[in-house]
Design an enzyme around this catalytic site. Sequence first.
Site, PDB file in Angstrom:
ATOM      1  N   GLU A   1     -22.988 -37.840 -51.085  1.00 19.71           N
ATOM      2  CA  GLU A   1     -23.479 -38.678 -51.888  1.00 19.71           C
ATOM      3  C   GLU A   1     -25.067 -38.718 -51.436  1.00 19.71           C
ATOM      4  O   GLU A   1     -25.401 -38.702 -50.325  1.00 19.71           O
ATOM      5  CB  GLU A   1     -23.117 -40.031 -51.510  1.00 19.71           C
ATOM      6  CG  GLU A   1     -21.721 -40.523 -52.354  1.00 19.71           C
ATOM      7  CD  GLU A   1     -20.504 -40.685 -51.087  1.00 19.71           C
ATOM      8  OE1 GLU A   1     -20.885 -40.755 -49.895  1.00 19.71           O
ATOM      9  OE2 GLU A   1     -19.492 -40.575 -51.610  1.00 19.71           O
TER      10      GLU A   1
ATOM     11  N   ALA B   1     -31.101 -35.899 -41.904  1.00 15.93           N
ATOM     12  CA  ALA B   1     -32.555 -36.191 -41.751  1.00 15.93           C
ATOM     13  C   ALA B   1     -33.430 -35.534 -40.674  1.00 15.93           C
ATOM     14  O   ALA B   1     -32.928 -35.192 -39.771  1.00 15.93           O
ATOM     15  CB  ALA B   1     -32.560 -37.780 -41.292  1.00 15.93           C
ATOM     16  N   VAL B   2     -34.747 -35.156 -41.323  1.00  9.53           N
ATOM     17  CA  VAL B   2     -35.692 -34.646 -40.464  1.00  9.53           C
ATOM     18  C   VAL B   2     -36.843 -35.492 -40.446  1.00  9.53           C
ATOM     19  O   VAL B   2     -37.188 -35.986 -41.620  1.00  9.53           O
ATOM     20  CB  VAL B   2     -36.282 -33.260 -41.478  1.00  9.53           C
ATOM     21  CG1 VAL B   2     -37.080 -32.587 -40.773  1.00  9.53           C
ATOM     22  CG2 VAL B   2     -34.783 -32.441 -41.527  1.00  9.53           C
TER      23      VAL B   2
ATOM     24  N   TYR C   1     -30.007 -29.955 -51.830  1.00 10.09           N
ATOM     25  CA  TYR C   1     -28.604 -29.505 -52.153  1.00 10.09           C
ATOM     26  C   TYR C   1     -28.289 -28.769 -53.086  1.00 10.09           C
ATOM     27  O   TYR C   1     -27.512 -27.762 -53.056  1.00 10.09           O
ATOM     28  CB  TYR C   1     -27.744 -30.940 -52.392  1.00 10.09           C
ATOM     29  CG  TYR C   1     -27.859 -31.941 -50.971  1.00 10.09           C
ATOM     30  CD1 TYR C   1     -27.717 -31.717 -49.917  1.00 10.09           C
ATOM     31  CD2 TYR C   1     -28.279 -33.239 -51.594  1.00 10.09           C
ATOM     32  CE1 TYR C   1     -27.816 -32.425 -48.659  1.00 10.09           C
ATOM     33  CE2 TYR C   1     -28.255 -34.161 -50.423  1.00 10.09           C
ATOM     34  CZ  TYR C   1     -28.229 -33.790 -48.989  1.00 10.09           C
ATOM     35  OH  TYR C   1     -28.303 -34.511 -48.171  1.00 10.09           O
TER      36      TYR C   1
HETATM   37  C1  LIG Z   1     -34.259 -34.206 -47.402  1.00 16.52           C
HETATM   38  C2  LIG Z   1     -34.613 -33.682 -46.185  1.00 16.52           C
HETATM   39  C3  LIG Z   1     -33.485 -33.698 -45.139  1.00 16.52           C
HETATM   40  C4  LIG Z   1     -35.269 -32.238 -46.214  1.00 16.52           C
HETATM   41  O1  LIG Z   1     -35.428 -31.821 -45.015  1.00 16.52           O
HETATM   42  P1  LIG Z   1     -36.708 -30.550 -44.854  1.00 16.52           P
HETATM   43  O2  LIG Z   1     -36.568 -29.935 -43.633  1.00 16.52           O
HETATM   44  O3  LIG Z   1     -37.821 -31.161 -45.674  1.00 16.52           O
HETATM   45  O4  LIG Z   1     -36.087 -29.537 -45.971  1.00 16.52           O
HETATM   46  P2  LIG Z   1     -36.417 -27.975 -45.974  1.00 16.52           P
HETATM   47  O5  LIG Z   1     -37.755 -27.691 -45.517  1.00 16.52           O
HETATM   48  O6  LIG Z   1     -35.014 -27.219 -45.413  1.00 16.52           O
HETATM   49  O7  LIG Z   1     -36.460 -27.773 -47.625  1.00 16.52           O
HETATM   50  C5  LIG Z   1     -35.661 -26.831 -48.270  1.00 16.52           C
HETATM   51  C6  LIG Z   1     -35.969 -26.858 -49.788  1.00 16.52           C
HETATM   52  O8  LIG Z   1     -35.445 -27.691 -50.506  1.00 16.52           O
HETATM   53  C7  LIG Z   1     -36.260 -28.395 -51.639  1.00 16.52           C
HETATM   54  N1  LIG Z   1     -36.816 -29.459 -50.985  1.00 16.52           N
HETATM   55  C8  LIG Z   1     -36.728 -30.091 -49.837  1.00 16.52           C
HETATM   56  N2  LIG Z   1     -37.476 -31.506 -49.820  1.00 16.52           N
HETATM   57  C9  LIG Z   1     -38.161 -31.485 -50.877  1.00 16.52           C
HETATM   58  C10 LIG Z   1     -38.890 -32.585 -51.532  1.00 16.52           C
HETATM   59  N3  LIG Z   1     -39.217 -33.537 -50.576  1.00 16.52           N
HETATM   60  N4  LIG Z   1     -39.196 -32.247 -52.887  1.00 16.52           N
HETATM   61  C11 LIG Z   1     -38.716 -31.378 -53.563  1.00 16.52           C
HETATM   62  N5  LIG Z   1     -37.948 -30.370 -52.991  1.00 16.52           N
HETATM   63  C12 LIG Z   1     -37.477 -30.444 -51.755  1.00 16.52           C
HETATM   64  C13 LIG Z   1     -37.313 -27.214 -51.616  1.00 16.52           C
HETATM   65  O9  LIG Z   1     -36.572 -26.215 -52.491  1.00 16.52           O
HETATM   66  C14 LIG Z   1     -37.379 -26.690 -50.172  1.00 16.52           C
HETATM   67  O10 LIG Z   1     -37.972 -25.610 -50.218  1.00 16.52           O
HETATM   68  P3  LIG Z   1     -39.469 -25.150 -50.252  1.00 16.52           P
HETATM   69  O11 LIG Z   1     -40.145 -26.152 -49.165  1.00 16.52           O
HETATM   70  O12 LIG Z   1     -39.731 -23.633 -49.875  1.00 16.52           O
HETATM   71  O13 LIG Z   1     -39.774 -25.599 -51.643  1.00 16.52           O
HETATM   72  C15 LIG Z   1     -35.747 -34.423 -45.544  1.00 16.52           C
HETATM   73  O14 LIG Z   1     -36.651 -34.726 -46.582  1.00 16.52           O
HETATM   74  C16 LIG Z   1     -35.590 -35.958 -45.233  1.00 16.52           C
HETATM   75  O15 LIG Z   1     -35.077 -35.968 -43.947  1.00 16.52           O
HETATM   76  N6  LIG Z   1     -35.443 -36.928 -46.020  1.00 16.52           N
HETATM   77  C17 LIG Z   1     -35.286 -38.309 -45.453  1.00 16.52           C
HETATM   78  C18 LIG Z   1     -33.808 -38.412 -45.401  1.00 16.52           C
HETATM   79  C19 LIG Z   1     -32.843 -37.974 -46.673  1.00 16.52           C
HETATM   80  O16 LIG Z   1     -33.230 -38.422 -47.762  1.00 16.52           O
HETATM   81  N7  LIG Z   1     -31.510 -37.350 -46.406  1.00 16.52           N
HETATM   82  C20 LIG Z   1     -30.905 -37.111 -47.324  1.00 16.52           C
HETATM   83  C21 LIG Z   1     -29.830 -38.363 -47.684  1.00 16.52           C
HETATM   84  S1  LIG Z   1     -28.547 -37.738 -48.531  1.00 16.52           S
END
Ligand SMILES: CC(C)(COP(=O)(O)OP(=O)(O)OC[C@H]1O[C@@H](n2cnc3c(N)ncnc32)[C@H](O)[C@@H]1OP(=O)(O)O)[C@@H](O)C(=O)NCCC(=O)NCCS
Length: 163
Positions: A111, A78-79, A123
């Site tokens: 998952e 999570a971020v 992923y």
């Molecule tokens: C999923 C999560 C951890 C991604 O963290 P983040 O730091 O924003 O991800 P990154 O910046 O490293 O993203 C890398 C790439 O992943 C993809 N990506 C990440 N978030 C995305 C989104 N919301 N929609 C589409 N593509 C996405 C993109 O390809 C992105 O590259 P880009 O920004 O150059 O397009 C964050 O959105 C989060 O905390 N979400 C809520 C918790 C969650 O869903 N956790 C996963 C549970 S299984």
Amino acid sequence: MTWQLRRATAADLDAIMTIESNVFGSDAWSVELMRGELASPHSYYLVAFSPDVPDRVDGYAGLLAPLGAGEGDIQTVAVAGAARRQGLGRTLILSLVNEARDRGASELFLEVRADNAGAQALYELLGFEQIAVRAGYYQPDNVDAHVMRLRLPAPHTKPAVSG
Ligand SMILES: CC(C)(COP(=O)(O)OP(=O)(O)OC[C@H]1O[C@@H](n2cnc3c(N)ncnc32)[C@H](O)[C@@H]1OP(=O)(O)O)[C@@H](O)C(=O)NCCC(=O)NCCS
């Protein structure tokens, strides 16, 4: 923004749980479950912080990979909202992938909610592929889980050949 990663400890529990409950809502883990994860020798949790604000946790991720098991699970990532789409999620997961490889895992599983397209995109970018669906895995929302797998081939080293 730039971040540094460090191994999470029990002292990070409150900061992790603040993000956990904000981000995951009804899917959030209990504080007891998270405390157990942080303390387990089979787990590896990282927190991310900005060097300018070292007391604030902006993201975290956890791996379960018992030594000798040959496989591991990405337990969570999570971020915080303000830190998203700057590469932190990718960096956290890549660090867990490296740790899993160091622990001898040849496969890594996770998952993800079927309705979480953003996490699935992240992923897939890192090479995970969907291998199964678990119907109604997330309750009470009754949302399916996509099971994803990343193969971690053993590194091949060859002696350098001269000439
Ligand atoms: C999923 C999560 C951890 C991604 O963290 P983040 O730091 O924003 O991800 P990154 O910046 O490293 O993203 C890398 C790439 O992943 C993809 N990506 C990440 N978030 C995305 C989104 N919301 N929609 C589409 N593509 C996405 C993109 O390809 C992105 O590259 P880009 O920004 O150059 O397009 C964050 O959105 C989060 O905390 N979400 C809520 C918790 C969650 O869903 N956790 C996963 C549970 S299984």
